[in-house]
Design a protein around this motif. Sequence first.
Motif, mmCIF file in Angstrom:
data_model
loop_
_atom_site.group_PDB
_atom_site.id
_atom_site.type_symbol
_atom_site.label_atom_id
_atom_site.label_comp_id
_atom_site.label_asym_id
_atom_site.label_seq_id
_atom_site.Cartn_x
_atom_site.Cartn_y
_atom_site.Cartn_z
ATOM 1 N N PRO A 280 -14.435 4.376 14.140
ATOM 2 C CA PRO A 280 -13.995 4.675 12.760
ATOM 3 C C PRO A 280 -12.467 4.787 12.706
ATOM 4 O O PRO A 280 -11.924 5.795 12.266
ATOM 5 N N SER A 281 -11.802 3.760 13.170
ATOM 6 C CA SER A 281 -10.346 3.788 13.357
ATOM 7 C C SER A 281 -9.749 2.409 13.156
ATOM 8 O O SER A 281 -10.444 1.402 13.330
ATOM 9 N N VAL A 282 -8.457 2.377 12.872
ATOM 10 C CA VAL A 282 -7.728 1.109 12.912
ATOM 11 C C VAL A 282 -7.657 0.696 14.382
ATOM 12 O O VAL A 282 -7.215 1.474 15.227
ATOM 13 N N SER B 161 -5.555 4.997 14.498
ATOM 14 C CA SER B 161 -5.835 6.099 13.573
ATOM 15 C C SER B 161 -7.087 6.827 14.053
ATOM 16 O O SER B 161 -7.873 6.274 14.834
ATOM 17 N N ALA C 161 -9.266 9.462 11.808
ATOM 18 C CA ALA C 161 -9.477 10.423 10.717
ATOM 19 C C ALA C 161 -10.699 11.303 10.959
ATOM 20 O O ALA C 161 -10.660 12.497 10.694
ATOM 21 N N ASN C 162 -11.790 10.696 11.463
ATOM 22 C CA ASN C 162 -13.029 11.464 11.619
ATOM 23 C C ASN C 162 -13.497 11.483 13.063
ATOM 24 O O ASN C 162 -14.690 11.505 13.347
ATOM 25 N N ASN D 260 -12.978 -2.053 14.121
ATOM 26 C CA ASN D 260 -13.191 -1.028 13.089
ATOM 27 C C ASN D 260 -14.634 -1.094 12.570
ATOM 28 O O ASN D 260 -15.189 -2.171 12.375
ATOM 29 N N ASP D 261 -15.225 0.073 12.307
ATOM 30 C CA ASP D 261 -16.638 0.120 11.898
ATOM 31 C C ASP D 261 -16.903 -0.569 10.555
ATOM 32 O O ASP D 261 -17.900 -1.286 10.402
ATOM 33 N N ALA D 262 -16.014 -0.386 9.585
ATOM 34 C CA ALA D 262 -16.244 -1.003 8.268
ATOM 35 C C ALA D 262 -16.057 -2.520 8.349
ATOM 36 O O ALA D 262 -16.787 -3.284 7.696
ATOM 37 N N GLY E 200 -16.576 9.171 6.213
ATOM 38 C CA GLY E 200 -15.373 8.769 5.479
ATOM 39 C C GLY E 200 -15.727 7.660 4.499
ATOM 40 O O GLY E 200 -16.905 7.453 4.177
ATOM 41 N N ILE E 201 -14.701 6.971 3.991
ATOM 42 C CA ILE E 201 -14.927 5.720 3.262
ATOM 43 C C ILE E 201 -14.231 4.629 4.061
ATOM 44 O O ILE E 201 -13.017 4.696 4.281
ATOM 45 N N GLY E 202 -15.011 3.670 4.519
ATOM 46 C CA GLY E 202 -14.441 2.535 5.243
ATOM 47 C C GLY E 202 -14.365 1.347 4.313
ATOM 48 O O GLY E 202 -15.141 1.240 3.358
ATOM 49 N N GLU F 65 -7.623 0.320 4.908
ATOM 50 C CA GLU F 65 -8.026 1.732 5.027
ATOM 51 C C GLU F 65 -8.070 2.368 3.645
ATOM 52 O O GLU F 65 -7.370 3.344 3.363
ATOM 53 N N HIS G 86 -8.266 6.135 2.555
ATOM 54 C CA HIS G 86 -7.121 7.053 2.602
ATOM 55 C C HIS G 86 -6.143 6.861 1.447
ATOM 56 O O HIS G 86 -5.066 7.467 1.434
ATOM 57 N N GLU H 218 -11.562 9.345 0.297
ATOM 58 C CA GLU H 218 -12.757 9.759 1.047
ATOM 59 C C GLU H 218 -13.023 11.259 0.976
ATOM 60 O O GLU H 218 -14.154 11.686 1.152
HETATM 61 C C1 BGC Z 1 -11.380 5.705 8.839
HETATM 62 C C2 BGC Z 1 -11.745 4.236 8.808
HETATM 63 C C3 BGC Z 1 -13.244 4.087 8.875
HETATM 64 C C4 BGC Z 1 -13.917 4.923 7.794
HETATM 65 C C5 BGC Z 1 -15.431 4.870 7.877
HETATM 66 C C6 BGC Z 1 -12.101 6.427 7.727
HETATM 67 O O1 BGC Z 1 -11.776 7.781 7.752
HETATM 68 O O2 BGC Z 1 -9.985 5.881 8.691
HETATM 69 O O3 BGC Z 1 -11.120 3.546 9.881
HETATM 70 O O4 BGC Z 1 -13.576 2.732 8.717
HETATM 71 O O5 BGC Z 1 -13.503 6.260 7.870
HETATM 72 O O6 BGC Z 1 -15.895 5.380 9.083
#
Ligand code: BGC
Length: 252
Positions: A70-72, A80, A82-83, A109-111, A139-141, A155, A158, A167
């Motif tokens: 869940p990151s860049v 990154s 965030a979560n 990245n997951d999204a 989060g929101i991806g 992203e 954010h 998110e």
């Molecule tokens: C992260 C994204 C990720 C998304 C969903 C966000 O907080 O920054 O990289 O795709 O959550 O997991």
Amino acid sequence: MTTHTGHSFGIDIGGSGIKGAEVDLKNGEFVGPRLKIPTPQPSTPHEVATVVAQIVREKEWDKPVGITLPSVVSKHTVHSAANISPEWIGVDTTELFSRYLDVDFVVLNDADAAGLAEVAYGNELAKTGPVIFLTLGTGIGSAFFLNGQLFPNTELGHLTVGTNEAEVIASSAAKEREGLKYKEWAPRLNRVLQEYEKLFNPQAFLIGGGISRKFHKWGPHLTIDTPVMPAQLQNRAGIVGAAMAVLEGLEP
Ligand code: BGC
């Protein structure tokens, strides 16, 4: 019609669970059951990579694996967190996972992974024109597609909407955290989508993540002009996209 073939393996690292499954790329379906292990807390690189290796071992998979974070993730480096534990920032994924895995892998990245799966196996709408795929969870991806081609590492979760990050306002975790009913949460998502609509003018929004299963409960409360549709792969998409990425060389 897709032209994907072969069997592959995907692992989706999320804020609450790390999930892995073998995937038949002919149809994007799981082969056998998915294995889910709670995300260790704190979710440090060492703890998470240990669970990833455990999944590969328990599933007796000895070929390449795709892994989402869940990151860049750009040029094999995490930018990154965030979560997930902040210790991920700056991690070289090649260096990290090769210490835990005996097989080849890619990390993305997951999204982005989930969006790639949706383009390949899901809503036909994702294949043409400018489309924004969103996945709502912890989060929101986001993943941007133009005629099915991914623009990676956006992203949108954010982006500040009003006084807070999108998110924080409208993820499904926000709904849970604040005990909101669907009809209370939907206007928040609508507000966020309005902002995205104003800035990016996509042809459609496709919404994935577990909450997309309940689209009938919240979709009717949205009032934005751009069509909003539930993604078809729901929370299978991250694993499927990871599996595709490693076999088809889709690492952004
Ligand atoms: C992260 C994204 C990720 C998304 C969903 C966000 O907080 O920054 O990289 O795709 O959550 O997991």
